[in-house]
Design a protein around this motif. Structure first.
Motif, PDB file in Angstrom:
ATOM      1  N   HIS A  16      41.203  41.111  39.406  1.00  0.00           N
ATOM      2  CA  HIS A  16      42.363  40.219  40.044  1.00  0.00           C
ATOM      3  C   HIS A  16      42.205  39.291  40.625  1.00  0.00           C
ATOM      4  CE1 HIS A  16      46.358  39.302  40.237  1.00  0.00           C
ATOM      5  NE2 HIS A  16      46.508  38.552  41.701  1.00  0.00           N
ATOM      6  N   ILE A  17      40.871  39.655  41.839  1.00  0.00           N
ATOM      7  CA  ILE A  17      40.355  38.293  42.742  1.00  0.00           C
ATOM      8  C   ILE A  17      39.401  38.926  42.627  1.00  0.00           C
ATOM      9  CG2 ILE A  17      40.710  39.081  45.193  1.00  0.00           C
ATOM     10  CD1 ILE A  17      43.330  40.581  45.664  1.00  0.00           C
ATOM     11  N   LYS A 508      50.033  32.272  38.765  1.00  0.00           N
ATOM     12  CA  LYS A 508      48.369  33.250  39.424  1.00  0.00           C
ATOM     13  C   LYS A 508      48.314  34.130  38.227  1.00  0.00           C
ATOM     14  CE  LYS A 508      49.380  37.179  41.725  1.00  0.00           C
ATOM     15  NZ  LYS A 508      50.535  37.694  43.295  1.00  0.00           N
ATOM     16  N   LEU A 509      47.008  34.888  37.881  1.00  0.00           N
ATOM     17  CA  LEU A 509      47.222  35.675  36.549  1.00  0.00           C
ATOM     18  C   LEU A 509      48.008  36.570  36.191  1.00  0.00           C
ATOM     19  CD1 LEU A 509      44.536  37.003  34.812  1.00  0.00           C
ATOM     20  CD2 LEU A 509      43.784  39.009  36.094  1.00  0.00           C
ATOM     21  N   ALA A 511      47.876  39.450  33.991  1.00  0.00           N
ATOM     22  CA  ALA A 511      46.857  39.991  33.168  1.00  0.00           C
ATOM     23  C   ALA A 511      46.689  40.957  32.300  1.00  0.00           C
ATOM     24  CB  ALA A 511      46.158  41.110  34.067  1.00  0.00           C
ATOM     25  N   CYS A 704      53.483  38.658  38.900  1.00  0.00           N
ATOM     26  CA  CYS A 704      53.024  38.517  38.012  1.00  0.00           C
ATOM     27  C   CYS A 704      53.569  38.495  36.513  1.00  0.00           C
ATOM     28  CB  CYS A 704      51.760  39.811  37.755  1.00  0.00           C
ATOM     29  SG  CYS A 704      50.557  39.093  39.136  1.00  0.00           S
ATOM     30  N   TYR A 762      51.461  45.448  37.291  1.00  0.00           N
ATOM     31  CA  TYR A 762      50.891  44.997  38.337  1.00  0.00           C
ATOM     32  C   TYR A 762      50.969  45.623  40.144  1.00  0.00           C
ATOM     33  CZ  TYR A 762      50.075  41.566  42.487  1.00  0.00           C
ATOM     34  OH  TYR A 762      49.472  41.111  43.508  1.00  0.00           O
ATOM     35  N   ALA A 774      45.578  41.053  47.458  1.00  0.00           N
ATOM     36  CA  ALA A 774      45.367  39.839  47.055  1.00  0.00           C
ATOM     37  C   ALA A 774      46.736  38.226  48.235  1.00  0.00           C
ATOM     38  CB  ALA A 774      46.584  40.294  46.332  1.00  0.00           C
ATOM     39  N   THR A 853      46.168  30.400  44.986  1.00  0.00           N
ATOM     40  CA  THR A 853      47.095  31.417  44.417  1.00  0.00           C
ATOM     41  C   THR A 853      45.565  32.747  44.908  1.00  0.00           C
ATOM     42  OG1 THR A 853      46.125  32.455  42.373  1.00  0.00           O
ATOM     43  CG2 THR A 853      47.973  30.917  42.886  1.00  0.00           C
ATOM     44  N   GLU A 854      45.225  33.630  45.013  1.00  0.00           N
ATOM     45  CA  GLU A 854      44.583  34.593  44.766  1.00  0.00           C
ATOM     46  C   GLU A 854      43.847  35.042  43.910  1.00  0.00           C
ATOM     47  OE1 GLU A 854      47.520  37.523  43.324  1.00  0.00           O
ATOM     48  OE2 GLU A 854      47.671  35.477  44.678  1.00  0.00           O
ATOM     49  N   SER A 855      43.748  34.747  42.477  1.00  0.00           N
ATOM     50  CA  SER A 855      43.303  35.452  41.088  1.00  0.00           C
ATOM     51  C   SER A 855      42.453  34.252  41.169  1.00  0.00           C
ATOM     52  CB  SER A 855      44.511  35.046  40.388  1.00  0.00           C
ATOM     53  OG  SER A 855      45.210  34.463  40.078  1.00  0.00           O
TER      54      SER A 855
END
Length: 953
Positions: A16-17, A508-509, A511, A704, A762, A774, A853-855
């Motif tokens: 994710h990161i 953001k992602l 997943a 998410c 998540y 995150a 975002t963090e992703s």
């Protein structure tokens, strides 16, 4: 190496990161460690006292999915004949795989940037055309949240357009109970009086509006033509809540005189999912289009005169009318509307008629068989579509039959002590008919006639054709449908192509592991009103999610029901209003709202009967605490609430948040915190700990759930213990832990329950450390972006040590003043670079609000930064006279492949137009239309598919 490390329990967090980028990003900011960076960015005064969240460590994808599967298997999938607006259905596999499970569709953003959203816009136009065909009205919206909230929107719209001075709204007693529940919630704070009664009595009173159910909750179908005419003759506006599958056969609401029609499109291929998400439809007359809630997709043209689609009348009423608005709708159910529209495309008129006729024939055959049986069973309604109401004579017989059905794996409904209803649907079979007949009669065989029986008189059947536009006639083989879906997909830019750096929207992602459980049968095929012993998996998963969110936010209770962020706003303020009323202080109706607030905030306060008082902001964009204190003290006797976003809408941690909350509490009010920016809090601070009393959480942002092109969303609220008793309950299926007498805000008890596994997965995979990381990387990426962009553009607001929070605002106004290049030009030019524009002109006109975002990896951030820097150089060429102000790549953006292949008459080269940086050559995305003309589209509003003559031409 430690043996345990080989199992890599933090595997998901590292997917994710991009942890490998940390050192380089920190070095750019002059920081030695992540701890020093956080200390220099987040004020110590807002930090939570504990060092970590009260959550377990993260799990691998495989382990988390195995755990969730074990929970899901506690749900029991019975054959559902409950009805009440929810039915088993079949989503064609080609649509399941290529839309619902396809990130091109579910990771896209709301189509505000029309040039890179033509595929989704076409899909939504198909949905609108389908709704227009079925309802008979001139215009349709691009979906609302669910049938119950759509009915409440119809009531509010009726009040706006009605010429009646009455304050009463009539509700047909045949309406779904969950719809009535939500109508009553909304009506209380609008000050409307709800009158519920026999539909024929509607003409006897004086009402500003009325709503009738078509088909009734117990299955009866009645012609509403005469009563609608009588009610309208007295000045009322009439809405009809109509079952979408029944409208395939029945005459339309518009043909009976209705002003509006609404309902759930779940029956067109969307799984029940324990109540959602599902797209409501809403149709209306052309004369009322300016008063309609939600979004409308319209046909316009681009800069070359080519037809192009866009969101029409984009600035909806909550932004125009603010505290005078009667709707705060800002989320539609785009992904689900696309599914329903594609269901109509794939089946066409012939296909949907076959399905509707089969449903009705099975229901009719069942009723006929029971009538021919020698027992005491009586069919209550002679005319019905899909739902057969059976009077069993006494309560003991009804209970015995109900249990018989259960023991055979079938859910039917207890309409009363003696009446059972059986709602047939798309998945019903002749075998089901036999089992149900046996449950009612004890006999093992039922005779089925050769000719399909019908209980609908000719006078109720529609005489007009439906789904006659070419789009509903061309794609009935899987190969053609697959290619059509791919064609639309290629016209859109979504997260699977490049980052979408929208400030406040947190793209953001999403997943794949998080998305997989959505289509598991154990989650997808559960009716929201199924007996609780069949839904233990859902209840366990929801209970665990509530515990996770409590640990993250610090609140004592979590209410899951709100099915959008705006609904979460409404529910949070609703709990506050109910709290004050219970304490004998209903007069506490003043709501303080900073001038920087989201447009929905004042609209939400107005919907709850509150008086909005604006609070000034200072030169740094923070709440002006002196002004807040003065206004809180001025309204001390009537202060109800403060609505505040944290970190602020300007992307800054306000150090005075504790003082702000204390001022409100000292003056008798409650603090509602908008959780839009909660992804800058998780693991670092807790809203409950700094003083908030209630908070809504956008699960489609921080946690998410994907945006789906503009929905679905979920907006649960966290509540302190004193507000928890005032969370919404549900009239049909009570919410676990909710207080009696608290009416609902959404149609289903747990909102859009089938997407909650996304957030559960998540949080479970990230664990306590991953969630904090995150947040740390969201801050790190945003500050790296701000620092690099500050070399070319002013950053409008900063906080402690010149840092921003999770987003930054780039000020384009100086560049615009010097070069004439506007924020719109830059937004459209970014499309040529393969990017969706950041949030434009919000919260400050002439700016871009950017949230990486963090992703996103450093490589992706650097691509975007390079694009913005190159655009600055292009603007300087215009400013310096190297390019003409009316002919340059920015004002002509975006550039299409068709334009590049045609005759070239610009002063700059084709290469400059489409390949301004080298990286673009590897993965070029061409918008399918040039810049869309918004003004033309609003002046010539068309929200249906083009007529057949255009296809022929």
């Amino acid at each position: 190496m430690n043996f345990n490390d080989l199992f890599n329990h933090s595997e998901f967090a590292s997917r994710h990161i991009s942890f490998g980028d940390q050192a380089a990003l920190l070095a750019e900011l002059g920081e030695e460690s992540m701890d020093s960076f956080i200390n220099n960015t987040v004020p110590q005064s807002v930090r939570m006292p504990q060092t970590e969240l009260g959550l377990p460590d993260g799990m691998t994808e495989a382990d988390a999915l195995a755990k969730l599967k074990h929970i899901a298997q506690k749900n029991q999938i019975f054959k559902s004949y409950i009805g009440l607006g929810y039915y088993p259905t079949r989503l064609p596999n080609v649509i399941l795989r290529n839309v619902l499970e396809n990130p091109s569709w579910y990771t896209a953003y709301t189509p505000y940037q029309a040039e890179i959203a033509q595929g989704r816009l076409q899909a939504l136009l198909n949905f609108q055309q389908m709704c227009i065909d079925l309802s008979g009205h001139e215009l349709a919206g691009a979906s609302l949240l669910d049938e119950a909230t759509a009915a409440a929107e119809a009531m509010a719209m009726a009040k706006r357009v009605s010429k009646s001075k009455s304050n009463q709204f009539f509700v047909d007693e045949r309406i779904y109970p969950q719809t009535l529940d939500v109508i009553q919630t909304r009506a209380e704070y609008f000050g409307f009086e709800i009158v519920v009664g026999d539909f024929q009595a509607a003409a006897q009173g004086e009402y500003f509006g009325a709503i009738f159910q078509y088909v009734g909750k117990d299955g009866d179908v009645v012609d509403l033509t005469d009563i609608i005419a009588a009610v309208k003759a007295k000045g009322a506006v009439v809405a009809v809540a109509a079952d979408v599958m029944s409208l395939v056969l029945l005459k339309s609401p518009a043909s009976m005189g209705a002003d509006m029609a609404l309902g759930n499109t779940q029956r067109f291929g969307v799984p029940m999912g324990f109540g959602g998400p599902h797209a409501a439809y809403f149709t209306f007359k052309d004369a009322d289009k300016r008063s309609a809630p939600g979004r409308i997709i319209g046909v316009s043209q681009d800069a070359s005169g080519k037809p192009a689609l866009r969101m029409a009348l984009q600035t909806r009423e909550q932004h125009i009318r603010r505290e005078k608005a009667n709707s705060n709708i800002c989320t539609s159910q785009v992904l689900l509307a696309n599914l329903a529209g594609m269901y109509a495309v794939y089946h066409g008129e012939t296909g949907v008629k076959r399905i509707a006729n089969r449903i009705h024939a099975l229901a009719s055959a069942f009723a006929n068989a029971l009538e021919q049986h020698s027992g005491s069973l009586k069919i209550v309604h002679k005319v019905f579509f899909d739902t057969v109401a059976v009077d069993c004579g006494n309560a003991d017989t009804a209970q015995h039959i109900y249990q018989n059905a259960l023991q055979n794996g079938y859910n039917i409904r207890r309409a009363s002590d003696t009446v059972l209803t059986v709602a047939f649907h798309e998945e019903s079979s002749l075998e089901d008919l036999g089992v149900l007949y046996m449950a009612f009669t004890g006999e093992t065989s039922v005779s089925v006639p050769a000719e399909a029986p019908s209980r609908l008189p000719e006078t109720l059947l529609r005489q007009d054709r439906i789904l006659q536009h070419p789009v509903f006639q061309k794609y009935h083989t899987e190969h053609e449908m697959l290619r059509y879906l791919k064609k639309l997909e290629d016209r859109d830019l979504a997260m699977n192509r490049s980052m979408i750096s929208l400030g406040s929207c947190t793209m953001k992602l999403n997943a794949t592991a998080e998305m997989l459980p959505v289509t598991w049968a154990e989650f997808a095929h559960i009716h929201p009103f199924a007996p609780s012993e069949q839904t233990q998996g859902y209840l366990e998963m929801i209970g665990q999610l509530q515990d996770q969110l409590k640990a993250i936010t610090g609140f004592d209770a979590i209410a899951i029901q709100p099915n959008s962020g705006a609904q979460g706003e409404y529910t949070g303020l609703l709990a506050i209003r109910r709290f004050h009323k219970a304490n004998g202080q209903p007069n506490r109706d003043v709501c303080l709202i900073p001038k920087s607030a989201h447009g929905t905030n004042p609209a939400t306060a107005q919907m709850l009967g509150m008086k909005v008082v604006a609070v000034d902001t200072d030169e740094l964009g923070n709440v002006n605490i002196a002004d807040l204190r003065a206004k809180a003290e001025q309204h001390r006797e009537n202060l109800g609430a403060l609505m505040i976003t944290y970190p602020s809408t300007h992307g800054v941690y306000e150090e005075g948040i504790r003082e702000i909350c204390q001022i409100i509490h000292d003056n008798g009010g409650q603090v509602y915190m908008d959780g839009a920016n909660m992804n800058a809090q998780v693991g670092i601070m807790q809203p409950a700990e700094v003083g908030a009393d209630v908070l809504h959480m956008n699960l489609h942002k921080t946690f998410c759930i994907p945006h789906g092109g503009g929905g679905p969303g979920m907006g649960p609220i966290g509540l302190k213990a004193h507000l928890a008793p005032f969370a919404p309950n549900h009239v049909v299926n009570p919410v676990v832990g909710a207080s009696a007498g608290m009416s609902a805000v959404s149609a289903a008890p747990y909102g859009s329950a089938s997407i909650l596994p996304i957030t559960w997965t998540y949080i479970t995979m990230m664990g306590k450390r991953g969630l904090r990381q995150a947040t740390e990387f969201a801050l790190l990426n945003a500050n790296y972006m701000a620092k690099k962009l500050a070399e070319d553009y002013p950053i409008l607001y900063t906080g402690k040590n010149g840092r921003v929070a999770h987003e930054c605002i780039v000020d384009l106004r100086p560049l615009k003043a010097e070069s004439g290049i506007t924020e719109v030009d830059i937004a459209k030019r970014l499309m040529d670079y393969g990017f969706h524009a950041p949030t434009m002109s919000f919260p400050v006109a002439g700016t871009l609000m950017i949230e990486p975002t963090e992703s996103e990896s450093k490589a992706e951030l650097d691509r975007f930064i390079a694009a913005m820097k190159q655009i600055k150089q292009e603007a300087l060429k215009v400013q310096n006279g190297e390019w003409a102000k009316d002919d340059n790549p920015l004002v002509n953006a975006p550039h299409t492949a068709e334009e590049i292949a045609g005759e070239w008459q610009h002063a700059y080269s084709r290469e400059t137009a489409v390949y301004p940086l080298a990286y673009i050559r590897e993965h070029k995305f061409f918008p399918s239309v040039k810049r869309v003309d918004d003004v033309f589209g609003d002046r010539n509003l068309v929200c249906s598919c083009p007529p057949m003559s255009e296809y022929e031409d």
